[in-house]
Scaffold this motif. Sequence first.
Motif, PDB file in Angstrom:
ATOM      1  N   ASN A 210       0.831  -1.217   0.000  1.00 43.31           N
ATOM      2  CA  ASN A 210       0.000   0.000   0.000  1.00 43.31           C
ATOM      3  C   ASN A 210       0.857   1.256   0.000  1.00 43.31           C
ATOM      4  N   THR A 211       1.954   1.204   0.764  1.00 45.60           N
ATOM      5  CA  THR A 211       2.852   2.360   0.817  1.00 45.60           C
ATOM      6  C   THR A 211       3.474   2.608  -0.551  1.00 45.60           C
ATOM      7  N   PHE A 212       3.900   1.528  -1.211  1.00 40.87           N
ATOM      8  CA  PHE A 212       4.513   1.669  -2.534  1.00 40.87           C
ATOM      9  C   PHE A 212       3.517   2.268  -3.526  1.00 40.87           C
TER      10      PHE A 212
ATOM     11  N   TRP B 156      -3.848   5.534  -1.095  1.00 40.09           N
ATOM     12  CA  TRP B 156      -3.175   6.175  -2.232  1.00 40.09           C
ATOM     13  C   TRP B 156      -3.991   7.314  -2.826  1.00 40.09           C
TER      14      TRP B 156
ATOM     15  N   VAL C 129       9.075  11.210  -5.723  1.00 41.75           N
ATOM     16  CA  VAL C 129       8.187  12.374  -5.601  1.00 41.75           C
ATOM     17  C   VAL C 129       9.023  13.655  -5.688  1.00 41.75           C
TER      18      VAL C 129
ATOM     19  N   ALA D  35       1.596   6.885  -6.679  1.00 46.83           N
ATOM     20  CA  ALA D  35       0.480   7.790  -6.994  1.00 46.83           C
ATOM     21  C   ALA D  35       0.874   9.238  -6.729  1.00 46.83           C
ATOM     22  N   MET D  36       1.584   9.481  -5.613  1.00 50.17           N
ATOM     23  CA  MET D  36       2.054  10.842  -5.314  1.00 50.17           C
ATOM     24  C   MET D  36       3.026  11.326  -6.383  1.00 50.17           C
ATOM     25  N   ALA D  37       3.921  10.412  -6.811  1.00 49.26           N
ATOM     26  CA  ALA D  37       4.901  10.784  -7.833  1.00 49.26           C
ATOM     27  C   ALA D  37       4.193  11.117  -9.146  1.00 49.26           C
TER      28      ALA D  37
ATOM     29  N   VAL E 290       2.293  23.846 -12.073  1.00 51.86           N
ATOM     30  CA  VAL E 290       1.745  24.097 -13.410  1.00 51.86           C
ATOM     31  C   VAL E 290       2.169  25.497 -13.856  1.00 51.86           C
TER      32      VAL E 290
ATOM     33  N   ALA F  44       1.000   4.186  -2.829  1.00 54.81           N
ATOM     34  CA  ALA F  44       0.795   5.596  -2.466  1.00 54.81           C
ATOM     35  C   ALA F  44       1.941   6.457  -2.978  1.00 54.81           C
ATOM     36  N   ILE F  45       3.176   5.945  -2.851  1.00 55.43           N
ATOM     37  CA  ILE F  45       4.342   6.711  -3.312  1.00 55.43           C
ATOM     38  C   ILE F  45       4.273   6.914  -4.825  1.00 55.43           C
TER      39      ILE F  45
ATOM     40  N   THR G  16       1.754  17.745 -12.537  1.00 54.42           N
ATOM     41  CA  THR G  16       1.769  19.199 -12.349  1.00 54.42           C
ATOM     42  C   THR G  16       3.019  19.813 -12.978  1.00 54.42           C
ATOM     43  N   ARG G  17       4.118  19.064 -12.998  1.00 55.16           N
ATOM     44  CA  ARG G  17       5.371  19.635 -13.495  1.00 55.16           C
ATOM     45  C   ARG G  17       5.431  19.712 -15.012  1.00 55.16           C
ATOM     46  N   VAL G  18       4.762  18.804 -15.718  1.00 60.16           N
ATOM     47  CA  VAL G  18       4.804  18.889 -17.181  1.00 60.16           C
ATOM     48  C   VAL G  18       3.578  19.634 -17.732  1.00 60.16           C
TER      49      VAL G  18
ATOM     50  N   ALA H 190       1.126  12.239  -9.567  1.00 63.92           N
ATOM     51  CA  ALA H 190       0.426  13.526  -9.418  1.00 63.92           C
ATOM     52  C   ALA H 190       1.422  14.675  -9.551  1.00 63.92           C
ATOM     53  N   THR H 191       2.606  14.508  -8.945  1.00 62.07           N
ATOM     54  CA  THR H 191       3.607  15.578  -8.974  1.00 62.07           C
ATOM     55  C   THR H 191       4.158  15.782 -10.384  1.00 62.07           C
ATOM     56  N   VAL H 192       4.460  14.683 -11.080  1.00 61.85           N
ATOM     57  CA  VAL H 192       4.969  14.783 -12.452  1.00 61.85           C
ATOM     58  C   VAL H 192       3.935  15.463 -13.340  1.00 61.85           C
TER      59      VAL H 192
ATOM     60  N   ALA I 103      -1.587   2.812   3.920  1.00 56.95           N
ATOM     61  CA  ALA I 103      -1.609   4.091   3.219  1.00 56.95           C
ATOM     62  C   ALA I 103      -2.768   4.146   2.221  1.00 56.95           C
TER      63      ALA I 103
END
Lengths: 101, 233
Positions: free
Chosen positions: A6-8, B71, B52, A13-15, B86, A10-11, A21-23, A17-19, B69
Amino acid sequence: MTLDQNTFLAIVAMAAATVLTRVAGLVLIRFVAIGPQQKRALEAIPPAVLMAVIAPTALVTGPAETLATVATAIAATRLPLLAAVSIGVFVVAVGRAAVGA
Amino acid sequence: MKRAEKLEEFAGGMKAMAPLTVAVMPIGLVFGAVAASKGLSSLEVLLMSALVFAGGSQFVAMDIWKHPASWGALAFSALLVNIRHVLMSASIGTKMPAFSGPAKYAAMLLLADEIWAMAELRAERTRLTPAWYAGLAIPFYCVWVLASLAGSIVGALLGDPNVVGLDFAFPAVFTVLVMGFWKGRETGAVLAASALAAVLAHQLLPGAWYIAAGAAAGVVATLLTGRRREVCA
């Protein structure tokens, strides 16, 4: 060294989401024509984002933080980055000790 | 560009970033320590910092961390905290004529606040090159990942960073960078609008909406002052 499933998830999914926003900004400027108005808006983004990030710390956290932000800003007009930041950290530590927080 | 020139550019970026690379060490240590106290293993801390690579959203994630966790909640929170990226990538994206298409996207993967702000400052003054950006971003990234790993291992020994004021290092860095973007009264209007909206949103809304609110208010302020000047002229 353990890796919970579950932790993996979540990590990752967070990554993702972050990518996203960055592209997204790069994709956006490919499809939006940059005229004078858009240029003005783009130029305002750096100071606006940075100010928004520091505003709660600078203005509504406590007197030590407010004082230290002002001291850092004044120091920044004549000193290099590291010196100004050191002054800010020093002022916040002394200020917190003084107000007992 | 020749190899020697590239190396020189890389070293230049690394040197410009050095104070921030040093300042991120204690922050990374603290992140690792907090994550370990929430039950994350060192491998999980390493993976989170490496994949991240967005300090703000990682700290917020630790705030809302539960076992097992969730997700969905964590991804949504990361999206919200990082929505400012963004605007940041749209802004820096217009200042990268020296980058090939794929290089631009690769550069965006490392677009943390500190890296972005230093790249913007560089682009104001001279041409931003891929080698300079790499010198800026790669050492900073490595230090963040290794410091969080170290923090997860020695976490309990660290104590409270607030006592010595180290938690203030990044607000202080951002304050210095804001001063670098000062261009007169118009910047004042942007900063005032951003600060007001951010503080209001911070008091009234949960989570990290305040950053998006402040950024939006700053952009609106610049468009309004621009329009007023056109009317007056």
